[in-house]
Write an enzyme that holds these catalytic residues in place. Structure first.
Site, PDB file in Angstrom:
ATOM      1  N   ARG A  39      39.750  48.289  29.432  1.00  0.00           N
ATOM      2  CA  ARG A  39      39.303  46.973  28.980  1.00  0.00           C
ATOM      3  C   ARG A  39      38.670  47.038  27.588  1.00  0.00           C
ATOM      4  O   ARG A  39      38.706  46.073  26.834  1.00  0.00           O
ATOM      5  CB  ARG A  39      38.291  46.377  29.961  1.00  0.00           C
ATOM      6  CG  ARG A  39      38.977  45.867  31.197  1.00  0.00           C
ATOM      7  CD  ARG A  39      38.011  45.167  32.124  1.00  0.00           C
ATOM      8  NE  ARG A  39      38.751  44.530  33.196  1.00  0.00           N
ATOM      9  CZ  ARG A  39      38.242  44.252  34.387  1.00  0.00           C
ATOM     10  NH1 ARG A  39      37.001  44.544  34.661  1.00  0.00           N
ATOM     11  NH2 ARG A  39      38.986  43.669  35.286  1.00  0.00           N
ATOM     12  N   LYS A 203      46.120  39.715  50.392  1.00  0.00           N
ATOM     13  CA  LYS A 203      45.347  38.485  50.242  1.00  0.00           C
ATOM     14  C   LYS A 203      46.194  37.227  50.035  1.00  0.00           C
ATOM     15  O   LYS A 203      46.298  36.701  48.932  1.00  0.00           O
ATOM     16  CB  LYS A 203      44.341  38.662  49.105  1.00  0.00           C
ATOM     17  CG  LYS A 203      43.203  39.596  49.509  1.00  0.00           C
ATOM     18  CD  LYS A 203      42.121  39.651  48.466  1.00  0.00           C
ATOM     19  CE  LYS A 203      42.192  40.915  47.664  1.00  0.00           C
ATOM     20  NZ  LYS A 203      41.481  40.896  46.418  1.00  0.00           N
ATOM     21  N   GLY A 357      44.997  43.668  40.745  1.00  0.00           N
ATOM     22  CA  GLY A 357      44.239  44.905  40.579  1.00  0.00           C
ATOM     23  C   GLY A 357      44.888  46.095  41.272  1.00  0.00           C
ATOM     24  O   GLY A 357      45.100  47.150  40.667  1.00  0.00           O
ATOM     25  N   GLY A 381      42.326  37.576  39.236  1.00  0.00           N
ATOM     26  CA  GLY A 381      42.254  36.293  39.937  1.00  0.00           C
ATOM     27  C   GLY A 381      42.525  35.107  39.029  1.00  0.00           C
ATOM     28  O   GLY A 381      43.134  34.119  39.448  1.00  0.00           O
TER      29      GLY A 381
HETATM   30  P1  ADP Z   1      46.470  42.969  44.418  1.00  0.00           P
HETATM   31  O1  ADP Z   1      45.101  43.529  44.164  1.00  0.00           O
HETATM   32  O2  ADP Z   1      47.524  43.698  43.654  1.00  0.00           O
HETATM   33  O3  ADP Z   1      46.553  41.479  44.231  1.00  0.00           O
HETATM   34  P2  ADP Z   1      45.988  42.808  47.266  1.00  0.00           P
HETATM   35  O4  ADP Z   1      44.544  42.953  46.967  1.00  0.00           O
HETATM   36  O5  ADP Z   1      46.464  41.512  47.807  1.00  0.00           O
HETATM   37  O6  ADP Z   1      46.855  43.209  45.960  1.00  0.00           O
HETATM   38  O7  ADP Z   1      46.442  43.921  48.312  1.00  0.00           O
HETATM   39  C1  ADP Z   1      46.359  45.294  48.060  1.00  0.00           C
HETATM   40  C2  ADP Z   1      46.106  46.063  49.316  1.00  0.00           C
HETATM   41  O8  ADP Z   1      47.051  45.745  50.289  1.00  0.00           O
HETATM   42  C3  ADP Z   1      46.169  47.543  49.125  1.00  0.00           C
HETATM   43  O9  ADP Z   1      44.893  48.105  49.267  1.00  0.00           O
HETATM   44  C4  ADP Z   1      47.116  48.020  50.241  1.00  0.00           C
HETATM   45  O10 ADP Z   1      46.648  49.168  50.925  1.00  0.00           O
HETATM   46  C5  ADP Z   1      47.128  46.849  51.169  1.00  0.00           C
HETATM   47  N1  ADP Z   1      48.340  46.767  51.987  1.00  0.00           N
HETATM   48  C6  ADP Z   1      49.606  46.659  51.549  1.00  0.00           C
HETATM   49  N2  ADP Z   1      50.460  46.641  52.588  1.00  0.00           N
HETATM   50  C7  ADP Z   1      49.729  46.725  53.714  1.00  0.00           C
HETATM   51  C8  ADP Z   1      50.032  46.748  55.110  1.00  0.00           C
HETATM   52  N3  ADP Z   1      51.294  46.674  55.544  1.00  0.00           N
HETATM   53  N4  ADP Z   1      49.000  46.829  55.974  1.00  0.00           N
HETATM   54  C9  ADP Z   1      47.738  46.889  55.538  1.00  0.00           C
HETATM   55  N5  ADP Z   1      47.379  46.871  54.233  1.00  0.00           N
HETATM   56  C10 ADP Z   1      48.363  46.798  53.329  1.00  0.00           C
HETATM   57 MG    MG Z   2      43.322  43.588  45.365  1.00  0.00          MG
END
Ligand code: ADP
Ligand code: MG
Length: 401
Positions: A39, A203, A357, A381
């Site tokens: 950053r 999420k 992230g 976000g």
């Molecule tokens: P980002 O930060 O890229 O937006 P999220 O925060 O929505 O992504 O999700 C990331 C998390 O999702 C990771 O920590 C990963 O371990 C978890 N994850 C991905 N697939 C699964 C799954 N099938 N079951 C449980 N957790 C999962």
């Molecule tokens: Mg995340």
């Protein structure tokens, strides 16, 4: 037309001017030392562009969520790292022990052309998040020109992103904010076709607004990660004890009914009883009771990779959310393969965007270089809010839609 970015302003208007730059230096600090510092590096183009044109560059950021003036949240380590990166060659990087007040004002009055001053954590004042009128005035009177290069904070109506900004006649976007808006607005308004979205992670709540907007425009929506299990359950497939967002099941059902031909779901899975369980089972179709899906299976990897990497030299692909629990070696295959397929699509001429992230961490882990992606969205976000069409006070104050 009023200038929108720092590039639209002629050099003379910057020379000798005090420029307040809102940056995102919300980095991780432990034992007084900065960890990951991308950053800080990212802010360099905007900082040096202004400094080289003789502006007095006053940087403002928040760090963490301190409750008042808590020394654990000082930006002093960031100032030291910034000095290492941007200092030298006659450029001084100074650190102010506060972000407003007489001491800061006197420090600013002693700045020379091209000097860089980092202000102390804005959130040492609760007035920052409260967008307090008096605090806004104090911040604004310390500078002549306002620049925002922190897209990641532009969904917030805080003093440094909104209230103080409004008090300047000249309000400009920095390079990062501008680039983020360019890519995200292209995707939100008129994505190059074919437009494909890859969604995963957990999420749904945070992603649903963006998906609502992107689904009608997308030609294909590839769903993996835990998100896929909510869709599979909505379709009547057995998901065992995979992670489900029960509250969003009705939404998934509706999306499936409306966009059946666009949505691609996994057909096989890497399952286990728990993430720590070492006896892994490959499952096609229904997932047995007691088992949970932690990654997409090999047949799914093949289908998804084919869809992602196929490109006729046009189009756009957006990826948000890992395909599995990639932090664990046993469940990282799907994510690594999708990351590599996305890189291939990029080399074949598609525009590719990666955000989130955990997705950025996954990209790094996959061994895909940053220059194998058209744009790495660091807005977090804020990017999803922007894609959802939510109000963005930090952008509207710059007259950006
Ligand atoms: P980002 O930060 O890229 O937006 P999220 O925060 O929505 O992504 O999700 C990331 C998390 O999702 C990771 O920590 C990963 O371990 C978890 N994850 C991905 N697939 C699964 C799954 N099938 N079951 C449980 N957790 C999962
Ligand atoms: Mg995340």
């Amino acid at each position: 037309m009023a200038p929108r970015t720092i590039m639209d302003v002629d050099d003379k208007s910057l020379e000798g001017k005090r420029v307040l730059v809102r940056v995102d230096f919300n980095v991780s600090v432990s034992n007084g030392s900065v960890g990951e510092d991308y950053r800080i590096r990212m802010a360099i183009p905007t900082i040096e562009y202004l400094s080289r044109r003789g502006a007095k560059v006053i940087l403002a950021s928040h760090l963490g969520r301190p409750d008042g003036r808590d020394p654990d949240y000082t930006l002093a380590p960031v100032a030291r790292r910034l000095q290492d990166i941007a200092g030298g060659a006659g450029i001084r990087v100074r650190f102010a022990s506060d972000c407003v007040g007489p001491a800061v004002e006197s420090e600013i009055s002693q700045m020379g052309r091209g000097d860089i001053l980092l202000l102390e954590n804005l959130r040492f004042y609760k007035e920052e998040e409260a967008n307090d009128g008096e605090f806004c005035k104090k911040l604004a009177r310390q500078a002549d020109i306002y620049v925002n290069d922190a897209f990641s904070t532009s969904h917030r109506k805080h003093a440094s992103t909104f209230g103080a900004a409004r008090l300047f006649d000249m309000r400009l976007a920095g390079f990062n904010l501008n680039k983020e808006v360019e890519y995200l607005s292209m995707m939100r308004e008129k994505p190059p076709k074919p437009f494909k979205v890859i969604v995963g992670g957990v999420k749904i709540k945070d992603k649903i607004g963006a998906l609502e907007n992107l689904l009608p425009k997308a030609d294909k929506v590839i769903v993996g990660g835990a998100v896929a299990y909510t869709f599979l359950m909505a379709k009547g497939v057995k998901t065992g004890k995979s992670l489900i967002d029960h509250e969003r099941l009705p939404w998934a059902e509706k999306a499936l009914a409306k966009y059946a031909d666009k949505i691609m779901l996994p057909t096989d899975h890497v399952t286990a009883q728990s993430p720590a369980d070492t006896s892994i089972m490959m499952v096609k179709g229904d997932i047995p009771d007691g088992m949970a899906g932690f990654d997409i299976g090999s047949e799914t990897i093949e289908h998804f990779s084919e869809e992602v990497s196929r490109s006729n030299g046009a189009g756009m692909i957006f990826w948000n959310g890992p395909m599995g629990m990639f932090e664990l070696r046993a469940f990282a295959n799907g994510t690594i393969n999708i990351a590599k397929s996305l890189a291939l699509a990029y080399w074949r001429g598609a525009k590719t965007l990666v955000g989130g992230g955990d997705t950025l961490a996954a990209l790094k882990k996959s061994g895909v270089a940053e220059n194998e992606v058209s744009h790495v969205s660091t807005g977090g976000g804020a990017s999803l809010r922007y894609l959802a069409g939510d109000e963005m006070p930090g952008l509207s104050v710059l007259d950006i839609k």
